[in-house]
Design a protein around this motif. Sequence first.
Motif, PDB file in Angstrom:
ATOM      1  N   GLU A 131      -1.345  22.911  -3.556  1.00 17.72           N
ATOM      2  CA  GLU A 131      -0.784  23.455  -2.320  1.00 17.72           C
ATOM      3  C   GLU A 131       0.413  24.345  -2.630  1.00 17.72           C
ATOM      4  O   GLU A 131       1.084  24.180  -3.651  1.00 17.72           O
ATOM      5  N   ILE A 132       0.685  25.263  -1.713  1.00 16.59           N
ATOM      6  CA  ILE A 132       1.818  26.176  -1.860  1.00 16.59           C
ATOM      7  C   ILE A 132       2.957  25.686  -0.983  1.00 16.59           C
ATOM      8  O   ILE A 132       2.742  25.317   0.182  1.00 16.59           O
ATOM      9  N   ASN A 133       4.171  25.657  -1.529  1.00 13.47           N
ATOM     10  CA  ASN A 133       5.337  25.291  -0.720  1.00 13.47           C
ATOM     11  C   ASN A 133       6.413  26.361  -0.863  1.00 13.47           C
ATOM     12  O   ASN A 133       6.224  27.362  -1.572  1.00 13.47           O
ATOM     13  N   ASP A 134       7.504  26.188  -0.179  1.00  9.96           N
ATOM     14  CA  ASP A 134       8.555  27.216  -0.169  1.00  9.96           C
ATOM     15  C   ASP A 134       9.706  26.825  -1.087  1.00  9.96           C
ATOM     16  O   ASP A 134      10.867  27.036  -0.763  1.00  9.96           O
ATOM     17  N   ARG A 135       9.338  26.248  -2.241  1.00 12.61           N
ATOM     18  CA  ARG A 135      10.342  25.769  -3.184  1.00 12.61           C
ATOM     19  C   ARG A 135      10.097  26.355  -4.566  1.00 12.61           C
ATOM     20  O   ARG A 135       9.026  26.904  -4.852  1.00 12.61           O
ATOM     21  N   VAL A 136      11.088  26.212  -5.422  1.00 19.28           N
ATOM     22  CA  VAL A 136      10.926  26.404  -6.854  1.00 19.28           C
ATOM     23  C   VAL A 136      11.229  25.055  -7.515  1.00 19.28           C
ATOM     24  O   VAL A 136      11.492  24.071  -6.831  1.00 19.28           O
ATOM     25  N   ASN A 137      11.157  25.010  -8.827  1.00 21.34           N
ATOM     26  CA  ASN A 137      11.372  23.746  -9.554  1.00 21.34           C
ATOM     27  C   ASN A 137      10.334  22.692  -9.175  1.00 21.34           C
ATOM     28  O   ASN A 137      10.643  21.503  -9.073  1.00 21.34           O
ATOM     29  N   ASN A 138       9.081  23.115  -8.994  1.00 21.48           N
ATOM     30  CA  ASN A 138       8.038  22.163  -8.643  1.00 21.48           C
ATOM     31  C   ASN A 138       7.574  21.314  -9.815  1.00 21.48           C
ATOM     32  O   ASN A 138       6.912  20.294  -9.619  1.00 21.48           O
ATOM     33  N   GLY A 139       7.897  21.745 -11.032  1.00 28.54           N
ATOM     34  CA  GLY A 139       7.592  20.932 -12.204  1.00 28.54           C
ATOM     35  C   GLY A 139       6.117  20.601 -12.331  1.00 28.54           C
ATOM     36  O   GLY A 139       5.259  21.470 -12.271  1.00 28.54           O
ATOM     37  N   SER A 140       5.805  19.312 -12.490  1.00 25.94           N
ATOM     38  CA  SER A 140       4.416  18.888 -12.675  1.00 25.94           C
ATOM     39  C   SER A 140       3.721  18.517 -11.368  1.00 25.94           C
ATOM     40  O   SER A 140       2.554  18.134 -11.374  1.00 25.94           O
ATOM     41  N   MET A 141       4.415  18.643 -10.256  1.00 26.41           N
ATOM     42  CA  MET A 141       3.780  18.355  -8.964  1.00 26.41           C
ATOM     43  C   MET A 141       2.719  19.422  -8.677  1.00 26.41           C
ATOM     44  O   MET A 141       2.839  20.571  -9.127  1.00 26.41           O
ATOM     45  N   PRO A 142       1.681  19.087  -7.925  1.00 23.97           N
ATOM     46  CA  PRO A 142       0.593  20.045  -7.682  1.00 23.97           C
ATOM     47  C   PRO A 142       0.938  21.079  -6.613  1.00 23.97           C
ATOM     48  O   PRO A 142       0.159  21.339  -5.684  1.00 23.97           O
ATOM     49  N   TYR A 143       2.125  21.635  -6.737  1.00 21.33           N
ATOM     50  CA  TYR A 143       2.618  22.622  -5.775  1.00 21.33           C
ATOM     51  C   TYR A 143       3.057  23.874  -6.524  1.00 21.33           C
ATOM     52  O   TYR A 143       3.402  23.827  -7.698  1.00 21.33           O
ATOM     53  N   HIS A 144       3.033  24.997  -5.793  1.00 20.40           N
ATOM     54  CA  HIS A 144       3.538  26.245  -6.362  1.00 20.40           C
ATOM     55  C   HIS A 144       4.296  26.997  -5.286  1.00 20.40           C
ATOM     56  O   HIS A 144       3.917  26.978  -4.119  1.00 20.40           O
ATOM     57  N   GLY A 145       5.375  27.615  -5.674  1.00 29.11           N
ATOM     58  CA  GLY A 145       6.190  28.362  -4.735  1.00 29.11           C
ATOM     59  C   GLY A 145       6.485  29.753  -5.279  1.00 29.11           C
ATOM     60  O   GLY A 145       6.080  30.086  -6.375  1.00 29.11           O
ATOM     61  N   ARG A 146       7.160  30.532  -4.465  1.00 33.31           N
ATOM     62  CA  ARG A 146       7.741  30.221  -3.181  1.00 33.31           C
ATOM     63  C   ARG A 146       6.896  30.883  -2.096  1.00 33.31           C
ATOM     64  O   ARG A 146       6.650  32.095  -2.126  1.00 33.31           O
ATOM     65  N   LEU A 147       6.422  30.106  -1.130  1.00 33.52           N
ATOM     66  CA  LEU A 147       5.478  30.587  -0.141  1.00 33.52           C
ATOM     67  C   LEU A 147       5.965  31.833   0.598  1.00 33.52           C
ATOM     68  O   LEU A 147       5.220  32.808   0.747  1.00 33.52           O
ATOM     69  N   SER A 148       7.187  31.822   1.085  1.00 37.14           N
ATOM     70  CA  SER A 148       7.684  32.954   1.871  1.00 37.14           C
ATOM     71  C   SER A 148       7.678  34.244   1.060  1.00 37.14           C
ATOM     72  O   SER A 148       7.379  35.324   1.584  1.00 37.14           O
ATOM     73  N   VAL A 149       7.986  34.136  -0.230  1.00 37.83           N
ATOM     74  CA  VAL A 149       8.012  35.310  -1.107  1.00 37.83           C
ATOM     75  C   VAL A 149       6.597  35.777  -1.420  1.00 37.83           C
ATOM     76  O   VAL A 149       6.306  36.973  -1.408  1.00 37.83           O
ATOM     77  N   LEU A 150       5.702  34.844  -1.672  1.00 33.17           N
ATOM     78  CA  LEU A 150       4.312  35.204  -1.955  1.00 33.17           C
ATOM     79  C   LEU A 150       3.660  35.898  -0.761  1.00 33.17           C
ATOM     80  O   LEU A 150       2.893  36.854  -0.923  1.00 33.17           O
ATOM     81  N   LYS A 151       3.962  35.438   0.435  1.00 32.76           N
ATOM     82  CA  LYS A 151       3.441  36.093   1.632  1.00 32.76           C
ATOM     83  C   LYS A 151       3.964  37.529   1.723  1.00 32.76           C
ATOM     84  O   LYS A 151       3.223  38.453   2.074  1.00 32.76           O
ATOM     85  N   GLN A 152       5.225  37.703   1.391  1.00 30.70           N
ATOM     86  CA  GLN A 152       5.828  39.041   1.411  1.00 30.70           C
ATOM     87  C   GLN A 152       5.149  39.939   0.376  1.00 30.70           C
ATOM     88  O   GLN A 152       4.845  41.109   0.662  1.00 30.70           O
ATOM     89  N   TRP A 153       4.906  39.417  -0.814  1.00 26.89           N
ATOM     90  CA  TRP A 153       4.272  40.212  -1.875  1.00 26.89           C
ATOM     91  C   TRP A 153       2.852  40.612  -1.498  1.00 26.89           C
ATOM     92  O   TRP A 153       2.393  41.705  -1.837  1.00 26.89           O
ATOM     93  N   ASN A 154       2.140  39.721  -0.820  1.00 29.79           N
ATOM     94  CA  ASN A 154       0.786  40.043  -0.374  1.00 29.79           C
ATOM     95  C   ASN A 154       0.798  41.254   0.549  1.00 29.79           C
ATOM     96  O   ASN A 154      -0.105  42.102   0.489  1.00 29.79           O
ATOM     97  N   GLN A 155       1.814  41.347   1.405  1.00 31.77           N
ATOM     98  CA  GLN A 155       1.941  42.489   2.310  1.00 31.77           C
ATOM     99  C   GLN A 155       2.419  43.731   1.569  1.00 31.77           C
ATOM    100  O   GLN A 155       1.939  44.844   1.813  1.00 31.77           O
ATOM    101  N   GLN A 156       3.352  43.535   0.676  1.00 39.39           N
ATOM    102  CA  GLN A 156       4.006  44.644  -0.020  1.00 39.39           C
ATOM    103  C   GLN A 156       3.059  45.375  -0.967  1.00 39.39           C
ATOM    104  O   GLN A 156       3.131  46.599  -1.110  1.00 39.39           O
ATOM    105  N   ASP A 157       2.170  44.653  -1.609  1.00 40.30           N
ATOM    106  CA  ASP A 157       1.296  45.221  -2.640  1.00 40.30           C
ATOM    107  C   ASP A 157      -0.154  44.889  -2.313  1.00 40.30           C
ATOM    108  O   ASP A 157      -0.698  43.911  -2.825  1.00 40.30           O
ATOM    109  N   PRO A 158      -0.814  45.672  -1.460  1.00 38.33           N
ATOM    110  CA  PRO A 158      -2.209  45.378  -1.092  1.00 38.33           C
ATOM    111  C   PRO A 158      -3.152  45.568  -2.281  1.00 38.33           C
ATOM    112  O   PRO A 158      -2.787  46.192  -3.284  1.00 38.33           O
TER     113      PRO A 158
END
Length: 278
Positions: A216-243
Amino acid sequence: MPPTPVTRWKHLALVIGGLSLAIAATGTATAITAPAADSTVAPAASASAYDDTYYQDAIGRTGQDLKDSLHTIVSDQTKLSYSQVWDALKATDEDPANSANVILLYTGRSQSKSSNGGDPDQWNREHTWAKSHGDFGTATGPGTDIHHLRPTDVSVNSTRGNKDFDEGGSEVGEAPGNYTDSDSFEPRDAVKGDVARMIFYMAVRYEGDDAFADLEINDRVNNGSMPYHGRLSVLKQWNQQDPPDAFEQRRNQVIYDDFQHNRNPFVDHPEWVTAIWG
């Protein structure tokens, strides 16, 4: 002095069906130029060629309903071994200008396909979704899914490590345009959207129902070994910025046609990021 009729005729421009037609003094057409493509048009403006077939069960859905539907669709795939990934990346990331080379994700460098390995200036297999985030390693499945595996410079890959994606930090000397700090990595502008859409794909493809962690994607960094990746808000912005560009679209098609036979839906429909994650 007013222009002569001949001068006026030379510079007369007719617009027919959206084309600019320049007429010479002889009355013959000398050039036909189509209007320049509008790069600001949202990807949603042109429907995917696969909407009536591959994506037919996802069309019209939003939110968790869309995510669930896409998960079912993309989970039907051929899985590769980790050793098979080498040859797959030589095809998926081939340099369009030099078929003997691949393009490295973070540096953008065109490098010989045969210079893969573990030495500092060779290229290796980067897990865009860091393999420690969910502890799947190089296991067949998320560890070998080439929708998020990319060729990268060995030492730049090491610099990225297992950091989450975010903005800021110091520029990476060996990869100008990329930035890093103690807990995050920012890729160069030309691939920000590529990185985001690979992360979104992983969060849809791996939902915990195939012996692997629910990614799952969350809005954090330092996720370590948890099954999460961030940062959601930034990734959403990049998706818009670079089609998606031609390279990313070709890559998606090669994976579908020649290797895994599944697609990254966010390359075909970037607007589905907002439809799922708001």
